[in-house]
Design a protein around this motif. Sequence first.
Motif, PDB file in Angstrom:
ATOM      1  N   TYR A  92     -26.982   4.257   0.496  1.00 57.45           N
ATOM      2  CA  TYR A  92     -27.808   4.109   1.362  1.00 57.45           C
ATOM      3  C   TYR A  92     -27.990   3.005   2.097  1.00 57.45           C
ATOM      4  O   TYR A  92     -29.266   2.383   2.476  1.00 57.45           O
ATOM      5  CB  TYR A  92     -29.445   4.612   0.813  1.00 57.45           C
ATOM      6  CG  TYR A  92     -29.364   5.672  -0.253  1.00 57.45           C
ATOM      7  CD1 TYR A  92     -29.223   6.991   0.088  1.00 57.45           C
ATOM      8  CD2 TYR A  92     -29.174   5.708  -1.464  1.00 57.45           C
ATOM      9  CE1 TYR A  92     -29.272   7.999  -0.625  1.00 57.45           C
ATOM     10  CE2 TYR A  92     -29.297   6.723  -2.399  1.00 57.45           C
ATOM     11  CZ  TYR A  92     -29.274   7.838  -1.830  1.00 57.45           C
ATOM     12  OH  TYR A  92     -29.142   9.051  -2.835  1.00 57.45           O
ATOM     13  N   SER A  93     -26.961   2.385   2.053  1.00 57.98           N
ATOM     14  CA  SER A  93     -26.864   0.764   2.599  1.00 57.98           C
ATOM     15  C   SER A  93     -25.787   0.741   3.537  1.00 57.98           C
ATOM     16  O   SER A  93     -25.001  -0.336   3.754  1.00 57.98           O
ATOM     17  CB  SER A  93     -26.378  -0.115   1.475  1.00 57.98           C
ATOM     18  OG  SER A  93     -27.332  -0.038   0.361  1.00 57.98           O
ATOM     19  N   ALA A 101     -26.427   1.772   6.970  1.00 57.86           N
ATOM     20  CA  ALA A 101     -26.864   1.942   8.312  1.00 57.86           C
ATOM     21  C   ALA A 101     -26.468   1.120   9.408  1.00 57.86           C
ATOM     22  O   ALA A 101     -26.314   1.855  10.535  1.00 57.86           O
ATOM     23  CB  ALA A 101     -28.496   1.895   8.225  1.00 57.86           C
ATOM     24  N   SER A 131     -26.740   6.438   9.506  1.00 56.55           N
ATOM     25  CA  SER A 131     -27.625   6.974   8.734  1.00 56.55           C
ATOM     26  C   SER A 131     -27.642   8.323   8.222  1.00 56.55           C
ATOM     27  O   SER A 131     -27.508   8.835   7.029  1.00 56.55           O
ATOM     28  CB  SER A 131     -28.997   6.233   8.917  1.00 56.55           C
ATOM     29  OG  SER A 131     -29.326   4.906   8.832  1.00 56.55           O
ATOM     30  N   SER A 181     -24.346   9.814   6.345  1.00 61.76           N
ATOM     31  CA  SER A 181     -24.123   9.277   5.333  1.00 61.76           C
ATOM     32  C   SER A 181     -25.143  10.058   4.317  1.00 61.76           C
ATOM     33  O   SER A 181     -25.080   9.888   2.936  1.00 61.76           O
ATOM     34  CB  SER A 181     -24.514   7.729   4.943  1.00 61.76           C
ATOM     35  OG  SER A 181     -25.880   7.350   5.349  1.00 61.76           O
ATOM     36  N   MET A 182     -26.140  10.826   4.780  1.00 63.57           N
ATOM     37  CA  MET A 182     -27.003  11.657   3.941  1.00 63.57           C
ATOM     38  C   MET A 182     -26.332  12.940   3.537  1.00 63.57           C
ATOM     39  O   MET A 182     -26.040  13.728   4.540  1.00 63.57           O
ATOM     40  CB  MET A 182     -28.143  11.895   4.367  1.00 63.57           C
ATOM     41  CG  MET A 182     -29.140  10.329   4.596  1.00 63.57           C
ATOM     42  SD  MET A 182     -30.963  10.727   5.099  1.00 63.57           S
ATOM     43  CE  MET A 182     -30.499  11.102   6.708  1.00 63.57           C
ATOM     44  N   SER A 192     -31.739  -1.054   4.624  1.00 63.27           N
ATOM     45  CA  SER A 192     -31.003  -1.609   5.931  1.00 63.27           C
ATOM     46  C   SER A 192     -31.497  -3.112   6.011  1.00 63.27           C
ATOM     47  O   SER A 192     -32.562  -3.564   5.518  1.00 63.27           O
ATOM     48  CB  SER A 192     -31.667  -0.912   7.443  1.00 63.27           C
ATOM     49  OG  SER A 192     -32.945  -1.232   7.280  1.00 63.27           O
ATOM     50  N   VAL A 200     -32.542   4.806   2.578  1.00 66.82           N
ATOM     51  CA  VAL A 200     -31.804   4.354   3.792  1.00 66.82           C
ATOM     52  C   VAL A 200     -32.340   3.225   4.548  1.00 66.82           C
ATOM     53  O   VAL A 200     -31.954   2.219   4.977  1.00 66.82           O
ATOM     54  CB  VAL A 200     -31.368   5.701   4.876  1.00 66.82           C
ATOM     55  CG1 VAL A 200     -30.619   5.027   5.897  1.00 66.82           C
ATOM     56  CG2 VAL A 200     -30.376   6.454   4.091  1.00 66.82           C
TER      57      VAL A 200
END
Length: 552
Positions: free
Chosen positions: A465-466, A468, A486, A489-490, A108, A104
């Motif tokens: 992971y993009s 953020a 972030s 999204s995990m 960014s 993550v």
Amino acid sequence: MSSQDPDDGGSIKQTHMKYEIRENPGLVPLILYGLQHYFSIIGSLILVPLVLVPLIGGSDNDTSRVVSTTLLVSGITTLIHLCFGSRLPLIQGPSFVYLAPALVIANSPEFSNVPGNRFKHTMKELQGAVIISSLFQIIAGYSGLMSFLLRYVFINPVIVSPTVAAVGLAFFTYGFTTVGSCVEIGIPQIIVVIIFALHLRKISIFGHRIFQIYAVPLGLATTWAYAFLLTETGAYNYKGCKMDMANPSAACQRHIHTMRSCRTDASHALRDAAWVRFPYPFQWGTPTFSLRTGAVMIAASIIASVDSVGSYHATSLLVASRAPTPGLVSRAIGLEGITSALAGLWGIGTGATTLTENVHTIAVTRMGSRHAVTFGAFVLIALSFIGKVGAFLASIPQVMVAALLCIMWAMLTAWGLSYLRYTETGSSRNVLIVGLSLFLSLSVPAYFQQYNAGSNSVQFFLAPYSVATHGPIQTKSGTVNFIFNSLLSMHMVIAFVVAFFLDNTVPGSKQERGIYVWSRPRSAKNEPAFQRDYGLPFGLWKFFAWVKWVGV
């Protein structure tokens, strides 16, 4: 329970171990079992840097250096944990828990489009974030906070199970997506490991289940030899096309991608590496610290602590005379904070915590002696100074790395779900909590992923992971946007939050919730065996008996 198959590691009592926690097997068995213990989980030690370093712009040489550093840090932190942590025979290393937050941060815009040396710039940021997150574990452990949470039943298998399972499920977009870049090598890699781990698991050679214990390294060696033959026989030679072409034609671009994915000589790490190299702290430069990346990595340290609690309990059932006390677990979590800080200083991109896969190895090999793990840790430290060793491991083709990770992440998911054996698995309460936690851990990040404004420039498996900076949470504070977009999204964060909230608000009996049974401090003080299993070495526990987090 006493007659069950060794495959069911959670049900075997310590009387079925070949060597228990304090036993010294002798010089020759010590060497053999020590090497076996680390060799069997070599994938857990090296696969994280093999995935992370190329994705943050690292070269082949950078990958080999990080692998060598990982071996050194794992050896040092394991020795520290064996002496001053839980004292259980558990290996410390780069946990998969830290991989998602690292991706993550690395993806960014601030770090994905950085001018100059992107690898060093990103690695310094990851070092700072890991060091910040380690402070949480140190405070939670040595302040007694973790002991408080365990005493009042805020953490139990119903929470640990979906959280650990979500760590493995989080990377499903990377697995076969990368394997598909060279299916003639990736698919055989998966098949060979499955055959060794499952179909041939009962075969014993000289009393050792070789194929089950060494399924990953044996599968890797077999497929690597097969890939080497394909490379040497010219299967990936294309007329007029070379991997290092500056301006390849349209026809060559597709062939170059195949060559880089399939050829065993695509990496120059082994050729360029020095024979002797000494990893040292701050080798990538001075770490940089920021609130937003530190906050994201703190979430990983929380999940890692929850994961370690489950590992301590499962391992104590295998090798120790008694379960540890809540204070002892708190001491071990505090020590893991110190080991993660060391990982941040040396720069491996992640923290160094207990490897969950280690518990399975102990159950299969029935080797519970911490002396064997201590010997293996010294071997890791020695190997870290041989540059060619790290370079050799770094030269594993990426498609084979992805294939092995398909197995490793599947095992991690299954191991997380296996914690439910301590609970009433048929309980509608537990079924709904675990099921909802896992479903939302996949669905919520998918919601955030649709806001990925840079999807056209990001590889498919990196899309989760993009988000953020451009997720659905948009406030006037860029730091707040980064942190919450972030975290939400995990997958593992969603699973933990949902499971933690529901388990601690929905009524349920201790038996239904599968409350971990920890030893009581007062009774533990009067048991010499407990002191020998868990007490601090050199009689230090006598001087710290008044501190609750010492655990005895």
